[in-house]
Design an enzyme around this catalytic site. Structure first.
Site, PDB file in Angstrom:
ATOM      1  N   GLU A 296       0.823  -1.211   0.000  1.00 12.35           N
ATOM      2  CA  GLU A 296       0.000   0.000   0.000  1.00 12.35           C
ATOM      3  C   GLU A 296       0.858   1.263   0.000  1.00 12.35           C
ATOM      4  O   GLU A 296       0.618   2.209   0.751  1.00 12.35           O
ATOM      5  CB  GLU A 296      -0.959  -0.010   1.196  1.00 12.35           C
ATOM      6  CG  GLU A 296      -1.882  -1.215   1.173  1.00 12.35           C
ATOM      7  CD  GLU A 296      -2.969  -1.188   2.249  1.00 12.35           C
ATOM      8  OE1 GLU A 296      -2.725  -0.660   3.331  1.00 12.35           O
ATOM      9  OE2 GLU A 296      -4.068  -1.709   1.962  1.00 12.35           O
ATOM     10  N   ASP A 370      -8.281  -8.931   3.965  1.00 16.89           N
ATOM     11  CA  ASP A 370      -8.044  -7.859   4.935  1.00 16.89           C
ATOM     12  C   ASP A 370      -9.098  -7.827   6.039  1.00 16.89           C
ATOM     13  O   ASP A 370      -9.985  -6.980   5.993  1.00 16.89           O
ATOM     14  CB  ASP A 370      -8.033  -6.512   4.205  1.00 16.89           C
ATOM     15  CG  ASP A 370      -7.483  -5.407   5.064  1.00 16.89           C
ATOM     16  OD1 ASP A 370      -7.028  -5.706   6.185  1.00 16.89           O
ATOM     17  OD2 ASP A 370      -7.499  -4.255   4.623  1.00 16.89           O
ATOM     18  N   GLU A 398     -12.639  -2.244  12.073  1.00 20.40           N
ATOM     19  CA  GLU A 398     -12.638  -1.496  10.813  1.00 20.40           C
ATOM     20  C   GLU A 398     -13.737  -1.973   9.866  1.00 20.40           C
ATOM     21  O   GLU A 398     -14.378  -1.170   9.197  1.00 20.40           O
ATOM     22  CB  GLU A 398     -11.253  -1.649  10.148  1.00 20.40           C
ATOM     23  CG  GLU A 398     -11.165  -1.025   8.774  1.00 20.40           C
ATOM     24  CD  GLU A 398      -9.797  -1.203   8.123  1.00 20.40           C
ATOM     25  OE1 GLU A 398      -8.907  -1.821   8.743  1.00 20.40           O
ATOM     26  OE2 GLU A 398      -9.626  -0.704   6.994  1.00 20.40           O
TER      27      GLU A 398
HETATM   28  C1  GCV Z   1      -2.441   0.427   8.456  1.00 16.18           C
HETATM   29  C2  GCV Z   1      -6.068  -2.039   5.598  1.00 16.18           C
HETATM   30  C3  GCV Z   1      -6.458  -0.782   6.313  1.00 16.18           C
HETATM   31  C4  GCV Z   1      -5.295   0.188   6.388  1.00 16.18           C
HETATM   32  C5  GCV Z   1      -4.126  -0.533   7.052  1.00 16.18           C
HETATM   33  C6  GCV Z   1      -3.784  -1.773   6.238  1.00 16.18           C
HETATM   34  C7  GCV Z   1      -2.665  -2.581   6.851  1.00 16.18           C
HETATM   35  O1  GCV Z   1      -5.835  -1.786   4.246  1.00 16.18           O
HETATM   36  O2  GCV Z   1      -7.556  -0.191   5.682  1.00 16.18           O
HETATM   37  O3  GCV Z   1      -5.709   1.308   7.128  1.00 16.18           O
HETATM   38  O4  GCV Z   1      -3.010   0.314   7.167  1.00 16.18           O
HETATM   39  O5  GCV Z   1      -4.915  -2.591   6.165  1.00 16.18           O
HETATM   40  O6  GCV Z   1      -2.977  -3.542   7.534  1.00 16.18           O
HETATM   41  O7  GCV Z   1      -1.518  -2.247   6.658  1.00 16.18           O
END
Ligand code: GCV
Length: 712
Positions: A296, A370, A398
């Site tokens: 990411e 995720d 989340e």
């Molecule tokens: C910390 C998901 C979440 C992100 C998070 C990522 C990760 O994509 O939406 O906020 O980033 O996981 O675990 O690195």
């Protein structure tokens, strides 16, 4: 009058978590007092003092009388806590503590100099502290203190929280207010909350905490912030908790003035070694680094044509002389990679099995996408027999309704840990991968084991954003201690400690909690659907999300709904992600007739009239499940309403209000999803099913620019 007395409970705001230590009921107190008349506990070290203080506080609160402090047993009912080194009484008892390791303990009813006593004995002070919390838990949950003979030792070595907290106080995916770390006032102001945080974690056996977000800021590694981190480490040390930091891979460039962060570059390697030396001068028991690399948009070794192993090993070499650990995350999916996102971590990591240093743990999310409401277990579990894999669960919700939805995550954790990878025949569970027992013969001798939970803790008075979200912190800690423990038993003890031992309260609340995760799956992502939430903030339904920077951040990529059907074909005719599992599992997941129905649309694209186990066609089954989820929330509201007289008004009111929000939002998820998917199925709603309250356009038009916890 009597009734009033019985239910006269004090107003509470949740701040005391499961460590309320309010008086237990009179009958139990009378019996228990005779087992806690006197406390024989040393306080020569900070950990010993913590254990002694906790017992004094807990016993005094629970029993209404503080035990007498004594150096030795002088009467019946003494509680003796310590180690052979700290307690002459324990040394004389010659207990067999060989299997307990450094953190385990035993609790046993014994006789000392003719007096009945309870001994809480361990090899190290920290084990005695854990035992002290266990002893208090017995009282808190209304258990007898007669004839005790208990032994406990953790099955997993590193039991850590991951805080996704930024230095500016924002918590990524946090729904409990701002970060509890007040970086600006540290190191001088040590908020008493930090001590309570440490107590709460120690009560569960959590022994590590990563203070900063994995989307990290290199400033965390500068001297100014290291001094602040050192202050937190000082507060946590008496509770057996080590601090860790998320390390930004490009830190040598950003704060080191180098031109590269290439892990094979000698200057870069020197920089990390010097940095590690500096950290350990400041924090002698520093735990190590957590790293999110090449994921990411985060920097990583692949930026220089190097591998995850190259990156992890460089940091491992820097930490090794100090005994530190690298937790290298496997949550990776590349920008360029057109392959099914669910396959990418396996593809990138499996070729490096056996190439990581002994002080590296590869940290793997429970599922391959995720933290969805339900995912099949990650195919990496079982696939890297020479590499210790660490579990990463998300405690913060989340994808499960943020702070307001009552969703107990125990069943999710249990399901993931009990999943059978079959790599060494039946019984090759994920729990056994995590605790190292499945691959004991192929893993490095020096290996460690671990479990991480993305924290749901913030500055809110009740720590977790809602009273019931405290249960998720609790169950994570208890399962990290023993990955084979039962979600139901843990819910039971949490309810008793947090609310009440009243059987008429405990039974229905545990029941309600145990079904709550399945309900969320039903009203959000039934039958294996996944990743259908609003864009960016992830609040509410967004099955229509498409376009934007990358396909695998959209919903349409995952559900693939069309006139002909719905679901992601990950079988041999599709992305063949099933092939990443052991053959017995791959055969099952890959066969539309044999796949467990809860994963149907995760692995298969099936027509709308596909016959499901209930006999209903897929479309009807989907609608049925959405409605069933909403109905469960309605039922929880009713149950909770009926418990009003059995819990304090303050917490009752907030839970009731949040359940109201949950019902509204569950209905919203159902209605929006049905309105959207009906445009593809073209089928009528099954008989008796209410149509969505609004048009699809209405749901699509909703915007939430200030939803909490966003990544930006
Ligand atoms: C910390 C998901 C979440 C992100 C998070 C990522 C990760 O994509 O939406 O906020 O980033 O996981 O675990 O690195």
């Amino acid at each position: 009058m009597l009734g009033l007395l019985a239910f006269a409970v004090q107003a509470e705001d949740g701040h005391d978590l499961w460590m309320r230590y309010v008086p237990i009921d009179a009958a139990n107190a009378a019996a228990s007092r005779s087992h806690a008349t006197e406390l024989v506990a040393a306080d020569a070290t900070p950990v010993q003092s913590a254990a002694r203080a906790e017992l004094a506080r807990g016993l005094g609160g629970l029993l209404g009388v503080a035990p007498a402090m004594s150096d030795t047993v002088t009467r019946d009912g003494a509680v003796v806590v310590g180690t052979r080194a700290s307690s002459r009484v324990i040394a004389r008892l010659r207990l067999d503590t060989r299997q307990l390791g450094a953190e385990g303990y035993l609790i046993r009813s014994v006789r000392v100099d003719g007096h009945a006593a309870t001994v809480i004995a361990a090899n190290e002070d920290i084990g005695a502290l854990y035992g002290a919390f266990h002893f208090l838990r017995l009282l808190q949950t209304g258990q007898s203190l007669e004839n005790l003979d208990l032994r406990e030792a953790p099955r997993v070595k590193l039991r850590v929280l991951n805080h996704w907290d930024n230095l500016d106080g924002h918590v990524e995916r946090g729904y409990a207010g701002a970060s509890i770390w007040d970086w600006h006032k540290l190191p001088d102001w040590r908020d008493p909350r930090y001590t309570d945080y440490a107590r709460a974690n120690a009560s569960l056996g959590i022994n590590g905490t990563v203070l900063n977000n994995v989307n990290s800021n290199a400033l965390s590694l500068t001297p100014m912030y290291l001094e602040k981190t050192a202050a937190l480490a000082d507060v946590f040390r008496p509770y057996g908790i080590r601090v860790y930091l998320s390390a930004r891979f490009s830190a040598p460039i950003e704060i080191g003035g180098l031109e590269t962060a290439d892990p094979l570059d000698p200057a870069v390697r020197r920089w990390w070694k010097d940095k590690a030396d500096e950290i350990y001068r400041t924090i002698p028991d520093f735990g190590g680094f957590l790293v999110k690399a090449n994921s990411e948009g985060q920097p990583g070794p692949q930026d220089y044509g190097r591998t995850h192993a190259d990156g992890a090993n460089m940091l491992a070499d820097a930490l090794a002389p100090h005994g530190g650990t690298v937790m290298w995350r496997a949550f990776v999916y590349s920008h360029e990679e057109p392959d099914d996102r669910a396959k990418q971590a396996y593809t990138e990591f499996v070729p490096h099995d056996g190439r990581f240093r002994g002080n590296v743990l590869v940290q793997v999310k429970n599922g391959a996408i995720d933290f969805q409401p339900r995912e099949p277990f990650h195919p990496l579990f079982g696939a890297m027999p020479k590499t210790p894999l660490m579990m990463e669960f998300q405690i913060t919700k989340e994808y499960l309704g943020f702070a307001t939805h009552l969703v107990y995550l125990g069943p999710l954790y249990e399901e993931a840990l009990k999943a059978d990878t079959r790599v060494r025949g039946p019984g090759s569970t994920v729990a056994k991968v995590i605790d190292g027992s499945l691959h004991g013969d192929t893993l490095p001798k020096s290996r460690t084991t671990g479990m991480a939970g993305v924290a749901n803790i913030g500055a809110d008075r009740n720590w977790s954003g809602s009273h019931f979200d405290q249960a998720n912190w609790y169950v994570f800690g208890r399962m990290a201690w023993n990955p084979e423990s039962s979600a139901r038993a843990i819910a039971d003890e949490w309810v008793r400690m947090t609310f009440s031992n009243d059987a008429a309260f405990v039974g229905p609340v545990v029941e309600m909690m145990m079904g709550s995760r399945e309900a969320a799956v039903d009203y959000m992502t039934p039958l294996g659907l996944h990743h259908l939430m609003g864009r960016g903030h992830h609040y509410g339904p967004g099955p229509w999300v498409e376009g934007g920077p990358r396909a695998d951040w959209t919903s349409v990529y995952y559900h693939r709904a069309s006139r002909d059907g719905i679901g992601f074909d990950r079988s041999a005719t599709g992305s063949n992600a099933v092939a990443q599992y052991a053959p017995a599992v791959a055969d099952e997941f890959g066969d539309v007739e044999r796949v467990p129905e809860e994963f149907l649309l995760w692995f298969h694209h099936v027509p709308w009239d596909h016959r499901t186990a209930s006999g209903r066609p897929l479309w009807d089954e989907l609608v049925h499940r959405y409605t069933r989820g909403v109905d469960y929330v309605k039922k929880m509201r009713g149950t909770w309403q009926g418990l009003e007289s059995r819990v304090d008004a303050e917490r009752h009111a907030q839970v009731a209000s949040f359940l109201g929000i949950q019902e509204k939002e569950a209905q919203w998820w159902r209605d929006a999803s049905i309105a959207y998917f009906q445009t593809f199925s073209g089928r009528p709603l099954p008989e008796g099913e209410a149509p969505p309250a609004h048009s699809l356009e209405y749901y699509e038009s909703l915007q939430f620019p200030y939803a909490p916890g966003d990544g930006k």
